[in-house]
Design an enzyme around this catalytic site. Structure first.
Site, PDB file in Angstrom:
ATOM      1  N   ASN A  58       0.833  -1.216   0.000  1.00 54.75           N
ATOM      2  CA  ASN A  58       0.000   0.000   0.000  1.00 54.75           C
ATOM      3  C   ASN A  58       0.862   1.259   0.000  1.00 54.75           C
ATOM      4  OD1 ASN A  58      -2.362  -1.606   0.282  1.00 54.75           O
ATOM      5  ND2 ASN A  58      -1.898  -1.825   2.454  1.00 54.75           N
ATOM      6  N   HIS A 144     -13.887  -2.144   6.694  1.00 55.82           N
ATOM      7  CA  HIS A 144     -12.740  -2.885   7.224  1.00 55.82           C
ATOM      8  C   HIS A 144     -13.067  -3.637   8.520  1.00 55.82           C
ATOM      9  CE1 HIS A 144      -8.549  -3.184   8.905  1.00 55.82           C
ATOM     10  NE2 HIS A 144      -8.320  -3.507   7.642  1.00 55.82           N
ATOM     11  N   GLU A 184     -15.828   3.783   3.953  1.00 55.20           N
ATOM     12  CA  GLU A 184     -14.429   4.074   3.636  1.00 55.20           C
ATOM     13  C   GLU A 184     -14.406   5.069   2.484  1.00 55.20           C
ATOM     14  OE1 GLU A 184     -12.207   0.422   2.937  1.00 55.20           O
ATOM     15  OE2 GLU A 184     -13.011  -0.477   4.759  1.00 55.20           O
ATOM     16  N   SER A 188     -10.688  -0.904   0.478  1.00 54.69           N
ATOM     17  CA  SER A 188      -9.363  -1.527   0.501  1.00 54.69           C
ATOM     18  C   SER A 188      -9.231  -2.721  -0.423  1.00 54.69           C
ATOM     19  CB  SER A 188      -9.013  -1.946   1.927  1.00 54.69           C
ATOM     20  OG  SER A 188      -9.971  -2.849   2.429  1.00 54.69           O
ATOM     21  N   ASP A 213     -13.493   6.235   7.005  1.00 51.47           N
ATOM     22  CA  ASP A 213     -12.161   5.650   7.133  1.00 51.47           C
ATOM     23  C   ASP A 213     -11.423   5.968   5.825  1.00 51.47           C
ATOM     24  OD1 ASP A 213      -9.909   4.098   7.157  1.00 51.47           O
ATOM     25  OD2 ASP A 213     -10.934   2.195   7.549  1.00 51.47           O
ATOM     26  N   HIS A 216      -7.135   4.490   2.633  1.00 52.11           N
ATOM     27  CA  HIS A 216      -6.567   4.333   1.288  1.00 52.11           C
ATOM     28  C   HIS A 216      -6.782   5.554   0.397  1.00 52.11           C
ATOM     29  CE1 HIS A 216      -5.509   0.112   1.877  1.00 52.11           C
ATOM     30  NE2 HIS A 216      -6.592   0.061   2.631  1.00 52.11           N
ATOM     31  N   LYS A 243      -0.094   3.654   4.743  1.00 52.03           N
ATOM     32  CA  LYS A 243      -0.389   3.393   3.319  1.00 52.03           C
ATOM     33  C   LYS A 243       0.391   4.419   2.488  1.00 52.03           C
ATOM     34  CE  LYS A 243      -3.855   0.882   5.164  1.00 52.03           C
ATOM     35  NZ  LYS A 243      -3.545  -0.431   5.670  1.00 52.03           N
TER      36      LYS A 243
END
Ligand SMILES: Cc1ncc(COP(=O)(O)O)c(C=O)c1O
Length: 403
Positions: A58, A144, A184, A188, A213, A216, A243
């Site tokens: 990542n 997640h 998110e 992910s 979240d 990423h 990440k």
């Protein structure tokens, strides 16, 4: 001599491991050598004497090996030592933590921030401290594990809405008195982006908080705050440093009131050794590096486009993500491992993602791109995937059923 309890546990462990092995779901670690990493700009590493191109990390901007950040960590350790020595409320919180929190607030527009040693800890702590059994919380179907664990621990009544579906979220908001909705920014395992503005409007209409979240998305999407242009759309945002920033740790961003509440109530914050100040200084240097080098994000975007175009030319059935996370669904877990193994034999390392990380039947290769990949490496990766798909006879784009 083992006690009856120990042997009962040993049998449980053996049975569970055997069941996982039979389903192709056993997980094993590989200790990679990093010697080659520092000396070479291309993301690669050594394992058992072989060198592999790394398409599974990542480290989207290649910062984990940036000489400026290696120097920043060194400086941080010289200035503060290598550890914080205590939990934040004892003597573990210092000026390096404050400087990082201040910077994160400045670039995102939030009032206050709280640092953690990992994103997992930040997510689960936030959920279990904020909610209790009187709350109804909505979460995207694909959030997640750290969010799911935190929600379970909180005792909240938590309901899942269909992945990225505002209609599904709206139906649940209409039927329940919802405290918060969690999603998110960039997912992910699928690499797709949440409709933050639409979800925010729904949350506002139903008087619920929106929690994002941004593990990423942070420092990768165009704005530093993920795919929202208005931080006021979001009530709490989790950013991680492991990440795109290439280092380690995480922060919860929110109102002064929320962060003060967490300082007094979040058990993982109160009863855990603080992130080392050297790591806080490093993360601050990484944020500043991202700000000073927008060309890294442009290079990443170019690499994503090159990868997608080459896959399209080779009829490789990608999931359709526009981010650095490019999934290729194989379906069966064992076949996914086989495909990843064949790629390894060609010196190409991609993630083989299996249930329970992803839903049963959707095991996949998770190919991740970095600004530090060369075009030659990307070409080698796509050529390898195309060859392996022919060997295992995976249906190509044109032959696949709709998902
Ligand atoms: C979406 C998401 N949130 C949180 C985390 C946890 O972050 P960390 O690796 O810093 O614990 C991850 C990492 O796997 C993730 O993918």
């Amino acid at each position: 001599m083992s006690s009856p309890l120990a042997s009962k546990l040993a049998s449980k462990i053996r049975a569970r491991q055997q069941a996982l092995a039979e389903q192709g779901l056993l997980r094993q670690r590989q200790a990679l050598s990093t010697d080659a990493v520092l000396s070479d700009a291309e993301p690669q590493f050594c394992f058992e004497g072989q060198t592999y191109l790394n398409f599974s990390s990542n480290d989207y901007l290649g910062l984990s090996r940036a000489p400026e950040l290696i120097a920043a960590l060194h400086r941080g350790a010289q200035q503060y030592g290598v550890g914080s020595g205590a939990s934040p409320l004892v003597t573990g919180y210092n000026e390096a933590h404050l400087a990082l929190e201040t910077k994160l607030c400045q670039i995102t527009g939030f009032e206050s921030a709280l640092l953690f040693s990992s994103g997992f800890s930040a997510n689960s702590t936030l959920c279990k401290t904020l909610f209790d059994k009187q709350d109804v919380v909505l979460a995207d179907k694909l959030v997640h594990a750290s969010i799911i664990d935190g929600l379970r621990d909180s005792g909240a009544d938590f309901k899942r809405f269909l992945h990225n579906s505002t209609e599904s979220a709206e139906r649940l908001l209409a039927k329940n008195t919802v405290s918060a909705l969690i999603t998110e920014s960039v997912f992910s395992m699928d690499g797709d982006i949440a409709p933050i503005s639409a979800l925010s409007a729904l949350c506002r209409a139903h008087n619920a908080w929106l929690i994002v979240d941004d593990a990423h998305g942070f420092a990768v999407l165009d704005t530093m705050v993920g795919n929202t242009s208005e931080p006021s759309d979001i009530d709490a945002q989790i950013v991680t440093f492991g990440k795109a920033l290439g280092c380690q740790g995480a922060a919860i961003l929110g109102s002064r009131e929320l962060i003060a509440f967490l300082v007094s109530n979040a058990r993982e914050y109160i009863y855990s050794t603080a992130l080392s100040p050297a790591n806080a200084a490093l993360a601050l240097a990484a944020v500043e590096h991202c700000e000073a080098h927008p060309e890294l994000r442009q290079k990443l975007q170019r690499n994503i486009s090159i990868f997608k175009q080459l896959c399209q030319d080779a009829d490789i059935p990608l999931l359709g993500s526009d981010t650095a996370i490019q999934p290729l669904i194989i379906g069966d877990a064992e076949q996914t491992l086989l495909v990843a193994q064949k790629l390894k034999a060609m010196g190409i390392w991609v993630g083989a993602i299996r249930p329970p990380t992803v839903p049963v039947g959707s095991a996949r290769l998770r190919i991740t791109l970095s600004a530090s990949h060369s075009e030659a490496a990307i070409r080698r990766c796509v050529k390898g995937i195309a060859q392996v798909l022919t060997e295992v006879a995976l249906p190509r784009v044109s032959e696949r059923p709709a998902r």
